[in-house]
Design an enzyme around this catalytic site. Structure first.
Site, PDB file in Angstrom:
ATOM      1  N   TRP A 184      48.961  36.768  50.779  1.00  0.00           N
ATOM      2  CA  TRP A 184      47.697  36.409  50.269  1.00  0.00           C
ATOM      3  C   TRP A 184      47.766  34.950  50.239  1.00  0.00           C
ATOM      4  O   TRP A 184      48.577  34.146  49.735  1.00  0.00           O
ATOM      5  CB  TRP A 184      47.718  36.909  48.841  1.00  0.00           C
ATOM      6  CG  TRP A 184      46.595  36.255  48.189  1.00  0.00           C
ATOM      7  CD1 TRP A 184      45.275  36.579  48.336  1.00  0.00           C
ATOM      8  CD2 TRP A 184      46.708  35.054  47.191  1.00  0.00           C
ATOM      9  NE1 TRP A 184      44.548  35.734  47.402  1.00  0.00           N
ATOM     10  CE2 TRP A 184      45.535  34.997  46.740  1.00  0.00           C
ATOM     11  CE3 TRP A 184      47.889  34.720  46.512  1.00  0.00           C
ATOM     12  CZ2 TRP A 184      44.988  34.007  45.715  1.00  0.00           C
ATOM     13  CZ3 TRP A 184      47.559  33.736  45.451  1.00  0.00           C
ATOM     14  CH2 TRP A 184      46.221  33.334  45.169  1.00  0.00           C
ATOM     15  N   GLU A 225      45.847  40.338  52.423  1.00  0.00           N
ATOM     16  CA  GLU A 225      44.888  40.735  50.986  1.00  0.00           C
ATOM     17  C   GLU A 225      43.982  39.745  51.025  1.00  0.00           C
ATOM     18  O   GLU A 225      43.900  38.517  50.869  1.00  0.00           O
ATOM     19  CB  GLU A 225      46.094  40.523  49.794  1.00  0.00           C
ATOM     20  CG  GLU A 225      45.292  40.904  48.488  1.00  0.00           C
ATOM     21  CD  GLU A 225      46.618  40.580  47.209  1.00  0.00           C
ATOM     22  OE1 GLU A 225      47.468  40.173  47.565  1.00  0.00           O
ATOM     23  OE2 GLU A 225      46.089  40.883  46.340  1.00  0.00           O
ATOM     24  N   LYS A 227      40.216  38.542  48.657  1.00  0.00           N
ATOM     25  CA  LYS A 227      39.771  38.282  47.440  1.00  0.00           C
ATOM     26  C   LYS A 227      38.368  37.714  47.475  1.00  0.00           C
ATOM     27  O   LYS A 227      37.914  37.238  48.069  1.00  0.00           O
ATOM     28  CB  LYS A 227      40.820  37.221  46.737  1.00  0.00           C
ATOM     29  CG  LYS A 227      40.712  36.679  45.409  1.00  0.00           C
ATOM     30  CD  LYS A 227      41.999  36.066  45.001  1.00  0.00           C
ATOM     31  CE  LYS A 227      41.778  35.669  43.407  1.00  0.00           C
ATOM     32  NZ  LYS A 227      43.158  35.508  42.820  1.00  0.00           N
ATOM     33  N   ASP A 261      43.690  44.863  46.254  1.00  0.00           N
ATOM     34  CA  ASP A 261      44.157  44.605  44.959  1.00  0.00           C
ATOM     35  C   ASP A 261      42.595  44.977  44.042  1.00  0.00           C
ATOM     36  O   ASP A 261      41.583  44.466  44.287  1.00  0.00           O
ATOM     37  CB  ASP A 261      44.352  43.237  44.716  1.00  0.00           C
ATOM     38  CG  ASP A 261      44.658  42.708  43.698  1.00  0.00           C
ATOM     39  OD1 ASP A 261      44.131  43.055  42.444  1.00  0.00           O
ATOM     40  OD2 ASP A 261      45.676  42.106  43.367  1.00  0.00           O
ATOM     41  N   HIS A 264      40.103  42.440  42.986  1.00  0.00           N
ATOM     42  CA  HIS A 264      39.560  41.473  44.142  1.00  0.00           C
ATOM     43  C   HIS A 264      38.136  41.552  44.655  1.00  0.00           C
ATOM     44  O   HIS A 264      38.122  41.290  45.663  1.00  0.00           O
ATOM     45  CB  HIS A 264      40.966  41.261  45.279  1.00  0.00           C
ATOM     46  CG  HIS A 264      41.940  40.574  44.518  1.00  0.00           C
ATOM     47  ND1 HIS A 264      42.582  39.871  45.582  1.00  0.00           N
ATOM     48  CD2 HIS A 264      42.413  40.013  43.536  1.00  0.00           C
ATOM     49  CE1 HIS A 264      43.878  39.410  44.857  1.00  0.00           C
ATOM     50  NE2 HIS A 264      43.393  39.458  43.625  1.00  0.00           N
ATOM     51  N   HIS A 288      47.435  46.972  45.470  1.00  0.00           N
ATOM     52  CA  HIS A 288      48.053  46.077  44.321  1.00  0.00           C
ATOM     53  C   HIS A 288      47.395  46.760  43.118  1.00  0.00           C
ATOM     54  O   HIS A 288      45.944  46.490  42.787  1.00  0.00           O
ATOM     55  CB  HIS A 288      47.588  44.710  44.383  1.00  0.00           C
ATOM     56  CG  HIS A 288      48.582  43.934  45.247  1.00  0.00           C
ATOM     57  ND1 HIS A 288      48.505  42.358  45.390  1.00  0.00           N
ATOM     58  CD2 HIS A 288      49.592  44.533  45.757  1.00  0.00           C
ATOM     59  CE1 HIS A 288      49.780  42.189  45.880  1.00  0.00           C
ATOM     60  NE2 HIS A 288      50.383  43.616  46.180  1.00  0.00           N
ATOM     61  N   ASP A 296      39.359  38.539  38.034  1.00  0.00           N
ATOM     62  CA  ASP A 296      40.766  39.046  38.378  1.00  0.00           C
ATOM     63  C   ASP A 296      41.708  38.710  37.297  1.00  0.00           C
ATOM     64  O   ASP A 296      42.451  37.686  37.582  1.00  0.00           O
ATOM     65  CB  ASP A 296      40.976  38.282  39.665  1.00  0.00           C
ATOM     66  CG  ASP A 296      42.231  38.850  40.138  1.00  0.00           C
ATOM     67  OD1 ASP A 296      42.649  39.841  39.940  1.00  0.00           O
ATOM     68  OD2 ASP A 296      42.792  37.860  40.949  1.00  0.00           O
ATOM     69  N   ASP A 298      44.052  40.163  35.874  1.00  0.00           N
ATOM     70  CA  ASP A 298      45.324  40.808  35.902  1.00  0.00           C
ATOM     71  C   ASP A 298      46.052  41.222  34.611  1.00  0.00           C
ATOM     72  O   ASP A 298      47.270  40.907  34.374  1.00  0.00           O
ATOM     73  CB  ASP A 298      46.369  39.594  36.602  1.00  0.00           C
ATOM     74  CG  ASP A 298      46.018  39.288  37.916  1.00  0.00           C
ATOM     75  OD1 ASP A 298      46.397  40.442  38.943  1.00  0.00           O
ATOM     76  OD2 ASP A 298      45.510  38.423  38.373  1.00  0.00           O
ATOM     77  N   ASP A 328      50.276  44.858  40.331  1.00  0.00           N
ATOM     78  CA  ASP A 328      50.201  43.226  40.486  1.00  0.00           C
ATOM     79  C   ASP A 328      49.322  42.805  39.231  1.00  0.00           C
ATOM     80  O   ASP A 328      48.260  42.943  39.266  1.00  0.00           O
ATOM     81  CB  ASP A 328      49.753  42.989  41.750  1.00  0.00           C
ATOM     82  CG  ASP A 328      49.274  41.490  41.840  1.00  0.00           C
ATOM     83  OD1 ASP A 328      49.995  40.563  41.182  1.00  0.00           O
ATOM     84  OD2 ASP A 328      48.369  40.909  42.661  1.00  0.00           O
TER      85      ASP A 328
HETATM   86  C1  RNT Z   1      46.216  36.844  43.574  1.00  0.00           C
HETATM   87  C2  RNT Z   1      46.875  38.312  44.349  1.00  0.00           C
HETATM   88  C3  RNT Z   1      48.386  38.079  44.919  1.00  0.00           C
HETATM   89  C4  RNT Z   1      49.208  37.575  43.636  1.00  0.00           C
HETATM   90  C5  RNT Z   1      50.583  37.664  43.872  1.00  0.00           C
HETATM   91  C6  RNT Z   1      51.477  36.747  42.724  1.00  0.00           C
HETATM   92  O1  RNT Z   1      45.107  36.950  43.362  1.00  0.00           O
HETATM   93  O2  RNT Z   1      46.723  39.228  43.587  1.00  0.00           O
HETATM   94  O3  RNT Z   1      48.652  39.170  45.127  1.00  0.00           O
HETATM   95  O4  RNT Z   1      48.760  38.226  42.415  1.00  0.00           O
HETATM   96  O5  RNT Z   1      50.901  37.357  44.949  1.00  0.00           O
HETATM   97 ZN    ZN Z   2      47.409  40.969  44.668  1.00  0.00          ZN
END
Ligand code: RNT
Ligand code: ZN
Length: 420
Positions: A184, A225, A227, A261, A264, A288, A296, A298, A328
């Site tokens: 990523w 990955e 986003k 993810d 994303h 993810h 995003d 998290d 993640d």
């Molecule tokens: C970031 C991505 C990525 C990170 C990690 C730490 O937006 O989701 O995967 O969260 O690599």
């Molecule tokens: Zn991620």
């Protein structure tokens, strides 16, 4: 095992049997499905290159709950507590920035030896290791990495990617298990660039070079990955969804796959709705599992509709084995060990819930055109007694039933985390 838990399990087993589900068989599938634990929940994505290094790349942890891991020993000790309370087959997912060395080693110089302690630790516990190049939080990552127009900078990050694939190979050999590498890059622009193509052509070329230089690497699967945007890079993302999907499909390689993810995509898009389309073209993908709240963000994974829908979809597609499941998220506002355990248990619980659905009878309704019954049954199964099976499974694995694990984590907090 506690009498009450056993009774609950037997009751649930009968119920599931009546709808054609073999609880023990599904528990076994759930238990043997690897879920990869992201190491970065324990130290707010800091890593060990510097103490309190600044997190960059458009991602952010918020909160300053006390007790974060400050070194590899602390992080691994915390992870040991997590492992105990998270039932089922596990892998550990580390980033290149979690290397261990007496002196500073730059990203283009990392070697397997810098990860030997992680490998030893994982082998001792029978865990697989997954790995991530760290294309962020570095002085050379502020103006693009693999897509940088500065050739020297781009070469630096290509070398990092190459070394990461070699380290992945080392992990695969040490653990005897496939190492999933996730690529990523945060590359993007705060404003709308005039030339949106050239950075993408450079990113494409960089990935090509990383893979071409490491063709001898085996035992590694690579996720790419995408986003929507990162903080400070709101207007343009080089590795957008279309770019990453296009790259993976065009490569048509047995080790390159799409990473999805949960945070994303645009806020009304969901990963669960994408899997069926991705699998029309792909053999594997990497998830993810995260929880976006308006962006995003998290957040810790909850046992919510989307996580359940993702797992439902994997089961319905028959792609549980083909999909690499990783978590993640990073929450620094609550006890970090608890954050890990809550999100991981929810991920596994959603998988169990999906496995306990009588998918075959739903498919039969569909085949026979009885869409009324399909809807009625799919709603009915939502309140099946999964909780009783989940409790039994946790008891069976000695992972703590219900909130039993909280008492142990609180004790750990009092005795260890609060003293940091
Ligand atoms: C970031 C991505 C990525 C990170 C990690 C730490 O937006 O989701 O995967 O969260 O690599
Ligand atoms: Zn991620």
């Amino acid at each position: 095992m506690d009498e009450k838990i056993l009774k609950g399990y037997e009751f649930a087993k009968d119920y599931y049997k009546s709808i054609g589900v073999d609880v023990d068989k599904e528990i076994e599938i759930c238990d043997s499905t690897p879920i990869s634990i992201h190491c970065w929940q324990g130290d707010d994505v800091n890593g060990f290159e510097k103490k309190d290094g600044a997190l960059s790349g458009g991602i952010q942890t918020t909160g300053n709950y006390p007790g974060k891991a400050r070194d590899p020993e602390e992080l691994r000790a915390d992870l040991d507590v997590v492992l105990k309370h998270f039932p089922g087959e596990k892998k550990i997912n580390i980033h290149a920035s979690y290397l261990e060395s007496d002196s500073f080693v730059d990203r283009n110089e990392i070697e397997p030896e810098h990860f030997k302690k992680w490998a030893d630790w994982a082998v001792e516990r029978g865990l697989g290791i997954d790995f991530n190049p760290t294309y962020f939080s570095h002085p050379l990552s502020d103006n693009g990495t693999l897509s940088s127009k500065d050739e020297k900078v781009r070469q630096f990050w290509i070398e990092h990617g190459i070394r990461c694939r070699r380290i992945g190979d080392y992990f695969a050999k040490r653990t005897g298990k496939t190492c999933v590498i996730n690529h990523w890059t945060p590359d993007g622009d705060k404003e709308f660039p005039i030339d949106t193509l050239s950075p993408r052509l450079r990113l494409k070329d960089s990935y090509d070079k990383i893979f071409a230089a490491t063709e001898d690497v085996t035992g590694v699967m690579d996720g790419i990955e995408s986003k929507v945007f990162g903080i400070g890079l709101e207007s343009y993302t080089v590795g957008s969804h279309e770019f990453c999907m296009g790259y993976v499909m065009k490569k048509n390689s047995d080790h390159i796959m799409l990473t999805l993810d949960c945070g994303h995509y645009h806020p009304t898009e969901v990963v669960s709705a994408k899997l069926g389309a991705v699998y029309a073209f792909a053999d594997h993908c990497l998830l993810h599992v995260s929880r976006p709240v308006r962006w995003d963000s998290d957040h810790v994974v909850c046992y919510d509709d989307e996580v359940k829908a993702i797992m439902d979809e994997l089961v319905r597609l028959g792609k549980v084995k083909e999909t690499y499941i990783a978590t993640d998220y990073f929450d620094a506002s609550i006890n970090r060990v608890a954050a890990w355990i809550i999100g991981l248990r929810n991920t596994r619980k959603a998988l169990l819930n999906a496995l306990l659905t009588p998918v075959e009878s739903l498919k039969k309704c569909e085949r026979e055109g009885d869409v009324t019954l399909r809807l009625a049954l799919s709603q009915e199964y939502k309140t099946a007694p999964i909780g009783l099976v989940w409790d039994y499974y946790c008891a069976l694995k000695d992972a703590g039933v219900g909130t039993e694990w909280i008492d142990e984590v609180k004790k750990y907090e009092k005795e260890v985390l609060s003293k940091r």
